[in-house]
Design a protein around this motif. Structure first.
Motif, PDB file in Angstrom:
ATOM      1  N   GLU A  42       0.683  -1.227   0.072  1.00 58.92           N
ATOM      2  CA  GLU A  42       0.096   0.171   0.222  1.00 58.92           C
ATOM      3  C   GLU A  42       0.980   1.170   0.061  1.00 58.92           C
ATOM      4  O   GLU A  42       1.865   1.181   0.324  1.00 58.92           O
ATOM      5  N   VAL A  43       0.273   2.349  -0.533  1.00 59.20           N
ATOM      6  CA  VAL A  43       0.949   3.786  -0.608  1.00 59.20           C
ATOM      7  C   VAL A  43       0.151   4.643   0.518  1.00 59.20           C
ATOM      8  O   VAL A  43      -0.964   4.977   0.096  1.00 59.20           O
ATOM      9  N   VAL A  44       1.025   4.963   1.502  1.00 63.09           N
ATOM     10  CA  VAL A  44       0.183   5.848   2.486  1.00 63.09           C
ATOM     11  C   VAL A  44       0.743   7.372   2.333  1.00 63.09           C
ATOM     12  O   VAL A  44       2.194   7.554   2.530  1.00 63.09           O
ATOM     13  N   CYS A 218      -2.232   7.064  -3.860  1.00 65.25           N
ATOM     14  CA  CYS A 218      -2.032   6.923  -2.454  1.00 65.25           C
ATOM     15  C   CYS A 218      -3.504   6.053  -1.957  1.00 65.25           C
ATOM     16  O   CYS A 218      -4.674   6.254  -2.634  1.00 65.25           O
ATOM     17  N   ASP A 219      -3.519   5.184  -1.076  1.00 71.07           N
ATOM     18  CA  ASP A 219      -4.351   4.232  -0.601  1.00 71.07           C
ATOM     19  C   ASP A 219      -5.050   5.046   0.372  1.00 71.07           C
ATOM     20  O   ASP A 219      -6.292   4.865   0.810  1.00 71.07           O
ATOM     21  N   ARG A 220      -4.132   5.422   1.587  1.00 69.69           N
ATOM     22  CA  ARG A 220      -4.750   6.173   2.585  1.00 69.69           C
ATOM     23  C   ARG A 220      -3.958   7.424   3.094  1.00 69.69           C
ATOM     24  O   ARG A 220      -2.854   7.670   2.301  1.00 69.69           O
ATOM     25  N   VAL A 221      -4.382   8.273   3.933  1.00 70.36           N
ATOM     26  CA  VAL A 221      -3.889   9.536   4.256  1.00 70.36           C
ATOM     27  C   VAL A 221      -3.609   9.616   5.653  1.00 70.36           C
ATOM     28  O   VAL A 221      -4.786   9.426   6.578  1.00 70.36           O
ATOM     29  N   VAL A 222      -2.494  10.035   6.118  1.00 70.44           N
ATOM     30  CA  VAL A 222      -2.043  10.389   7.676  1.00 70.44           C
ATOM     31  C   VAL A 222      -1.903  11.813   7.678  1.00 70.44           C
ATOM     32  O   VAL A 222      -0.740  12.169   6.631  1.00 70.44           O
ATOM     33  N   GLY A 227       3.852  17.962  15.236  1.00 65.28           N
ATOM     34  CA  GLY A 227       4.352  16.707  15.786  1.00 65.28           C
ATOM     35  C   GLY A 227       3.524  15.626  16.181  1.00 65.28           C
ATOM     36  O   GLY A 227       3.691  14.738  16.783  1.00 65.28           O
ATOM     37  N   GLN A 228       2.199  15.785  16.010  1.00 64.38           N
ATOM     38  CA  GLN A 228       1.128  14.914  16.487  1.00 64.38           C
ATOM     39  C   GLN A 228       0.174  14.497  15.120  1.00 64.38           C
ATOM     40  O   GLN A 228       0.306  15.122  14.034  1.00 64.38           O
ATOM     41  N   ARG A 229      -0.125  13.337  15.148  1.00 65.97           N
ATOM     42  CA  ARG A 229      -1.040  12.811  14.201  1.00 65.97           C
ATOM     43  C   ARG A 229      -2.417  13.569  14.394  1.00 65.97           C
ATOM     44  O   ARG A 229      -3.196  13.002  15.498  1.00 65.97           O
ATOM     45  N   VAL A 230      -2.936  14.147  13.500  1.00 67.54           N
ATOM     46  CA  VAL A 230      -4.226  14.847  13.725  1.00 67.54           C
ATOM     47  C   VAL A 230      -5.516  14.211  12.865  1.00 67.54           C
ATOM     48  O   VAL A 230      -6.650  14.405  13.320  1.00 67.54           O
ATOM     49  N   ALA A 231      -5.054  13.629  11.986  1.00 68.63           N
ATOM     50  CA  ALA A 231      -6.207  12.784  11.056  1.00 68.63           C
ATOM     51  C   ALA A 231      -5.562  11.478  10.585  1.00 68.63           C
ATOM     52  O   ALA A 231      -4.548  11.611   9.941  1.00 68.63           O
ATOM     53  N   THR A 232      -6.511  10.571  10.158  1.00 69.05           N
ATOM     54  CA  THR A 232      -6.194   9.549   9.257  1.00 69.05           C
ATOM     55  C   THR A 232      -7.487   9.071   8.604  1.00 69.05           C
ATOM     56  O   THR A 232      -8.447   9.150   9.072  1.00 69.05           O
ATOM     57  N   HIS A 233      -7.246   8.935   7.434  1.00 62.14           N
ATOM     58  CA  HIS A 233      -8.353   8.680   6.508  1.00 62.14           C
ATOM     59  C   HIS A 233      -8.128   7.378   5.648  1.00 62.14           C
ATOM     60  O   HIS A 233      -7.043   6.828   5.231  1.00 62.14           O
TER      61      HIS A 233
END
Length: 501
Positions: A42-44, A218-222, A227-233
């Motif tokens: 996969e491509v993120v 891409c397959d998914r998005v982060v 410095g924080q992860r604010v969204a994941t699709h």
């Protein structure tokens, strides 16, 4: 689509698993308890403004340095690389945005640097040349593997870096702004290779500021911020506006500022100009006009503007400023006539990274800045402070340029040429590798220069950028002028039709 066949019943998988990873550099928190999953095949997309923590996370995964907390697993086993070389032995490679080729070595030796192919105890250059040529052709680049890397254009160097990654036989590749210097055709070639590799189970972490590409590859998005992860699709089919808002924490639309109405007075006149990579190009640029130059990689755009700026030799034709034909024996002649070039490689050619903002700003104009032959720190500081205010540079005059973000580095490069008061300023790839927030600031600078009456030439691989800023657009194809389109007629389809003629 994403390949999830390697997932196990308990939810784990044989790809990369990052858990609770944090990193500090002194008082600065670069990463805060980051989780990330990259499954085989996969491509993120990893998105965020400059300073969001993307590069820090990528460097931890690639073994450049370790994390302060957390752990990683790769292919079902604990993973804690102590160096990039160790990461590569595990099948994980990082391709940096900034080119790291050795300019005095041939392309093939750069591609296989650190792992030269041997046969019978001797370096097998023939096999390295063959394999390097094969990977480059897969990317749509037909250059000799024996050519010195330093002689290549920035876009070609970027493709060599990508070819280098493709020969690693890696199972996870981290691509940092891989298309920043590429045009549409070269980007399509790269995406074809990514698609082929992921069908073989290769995974990708794809870092890019070109958000329009994300849905294509891409397959998914982060999304990261501060410095924080604010969204994941779970899908890459996310509206660009939503991604931008998540990245910057506010609504930011890609709106190009007004550039005003050009004057009738012509400042720059190029007549029948020919050089090594272009032939018989003619155009004029008026005071207060933004004149765009478009074309796919290899069209001769950069070579054209370098010739106008006296960097590359002209074989035929003339360049005139305010009606006076220039005798271009080198960049100094163009500069003295009022022509300034902001080059596409700001780190390699535009700025002296280890000097301060102040030193960079005054570098081309020492004679003007000095008073009675004396150059004092106070005077340098005054000039730099004025440039910092005018260009809204986020940094102190005494701060090394290397420590600035890409957008602020670009502002410093522009500022140093503005100190000379040029009549014509040429910007080659002005927003390459710059995040969406900083791009808006650069666009405002360009528009402000035009509104002040300066003649502005913009070269960009980002066609929307050229169309959004320019009053007129010159289209090149294989070194030939295909037409000049006014803003009302210049669209993606009309420009690309001419660019591929």
């Amino acid at each position: 689509m994403t390949n999830l066949s390697h997932a196990t019943r308990d939810g784990t998988h044989q790809g990369l698993i990052v858990r609770d990873v944090s990193k500090r550099f002194g008082p600065t928190r670069a990463l805060d308890r980051i989780d990330l999953d990259i499954r085989p095949g996969e491509v993120v997309a990893l998105l965020g403004e400059n300073g969001a923590g993307k590069s820090t996370l990528a460097n931890i995964i690639a073994g450049t340095f370790g994390s302060d907390t957390g752990h990683m697993t790769w292919q079902g086993r604990p993973y804690e690389p102590k160096s990039p070389g160790e990461a590569i032995t595990h099948g994980i490679g990082l391709i940096h945005q900034e080119m790291r080729l050795l300019p005095d070595l041939p392309v093939a030796e750069n591609v296989f640097l650190g792992r030269l192919l041997t046969r019978g105890g001797r370096v097998d250059r023939a096999e390295m040349n063959r394999r390097a040529r094969e990977q480059l052709r897969r990317l749509g680049l037909d250059i000799s593997p024996t050519r010195l890397a330093g002689s290549l254009r920035v876009a070609e160097q970027q493709q060599v870096e990508i070819a280098k990654a493709l020969t690693l036989d890696a199972k996870l590749l981290i691509l940092d702004e891989p298309t920043a210097a590429l045009g549409g055709e070269e980007t399509d070639h790269l995406f074809e290779r990514i698609d082929a590799l992921r069908r073989e189970g290769v995974s990708f972490i794809y870092v890019s500021h070109r958000l329009e590409e994300i849905a294509r590859i891409c397959d998914r998005v982060v999304v990261m911020r501060d410095g924080q992860r604010v969204a994941t699709h779970a899908t890459a089919q996310v509206p660009v506006g939503q991604l931008v808002e998540e990245m910057v924490g506010r609504s930011v639309e890609r709106i190009f500022p007004g550039t005003g109405v050009p004057e009738e007075r012509e400042v720059l006149r190029v007549a029948g100009l020919s050089g090594a990579a272009f032939r018989d190009v003619s155009f004029g640029v008026r005071a207060g006009e933004v004149f765009g130059v478009a074309g796919i990689v290899g069209a001769g755009r950069t070579e054209l503007v370098r010739a106008i700026a006296g960097v590359d030799p002209v074989t035929e034709g003339t360049v005139a400023v305010d009606g006076t034909v220039l005798r271009l024996r080198g960049p100094r002649d163009a500069i003295e006539a009022g022509v300034a070039l902001v080059p596409e490689d700001r780190k390699g050619q535009g700025a002296v990274l280890d000097l301060t903002i102040a030193d960079n700003v005054v570098l081309p104009s020492l004679g003007r800045v000095a008073r009675r032959g004396w150059l004092t720190p106070r005077r340098v500081g005054e000039v730099a402070a004025g440039a910092i205010r005018t260009m809204t540079v986020k940094g102190r005059a005494t701060q090394p340029v290397r420590t600035l973000s890409g957008g602020n580095q670009q502002k410093v490069v522009i500022a140093k040429w503005l100190e000379l008061g040029p009549k014509v300023i040429i910007l080659d790839e002005p927003t390459r590798g710059i995040d969406v927030g900083a791009r808006a600031a650069i666009y405002e600078v360009i528009a402000g220069l035009a509104r002040s009456g300066m003649a502005v030439v913009v070269v960009s691989s980002d066609l929307d950028e050229v169309l959004g800023l320019s009053h007129r657009v010159l289209v090149l194809s294989r070194g030939r002028q295909q037409g000049i389109l006014p803003a009302g007629e210049a669209t993606n389809s009309t420009v690309m039709r001419l660019a591929t003629a």
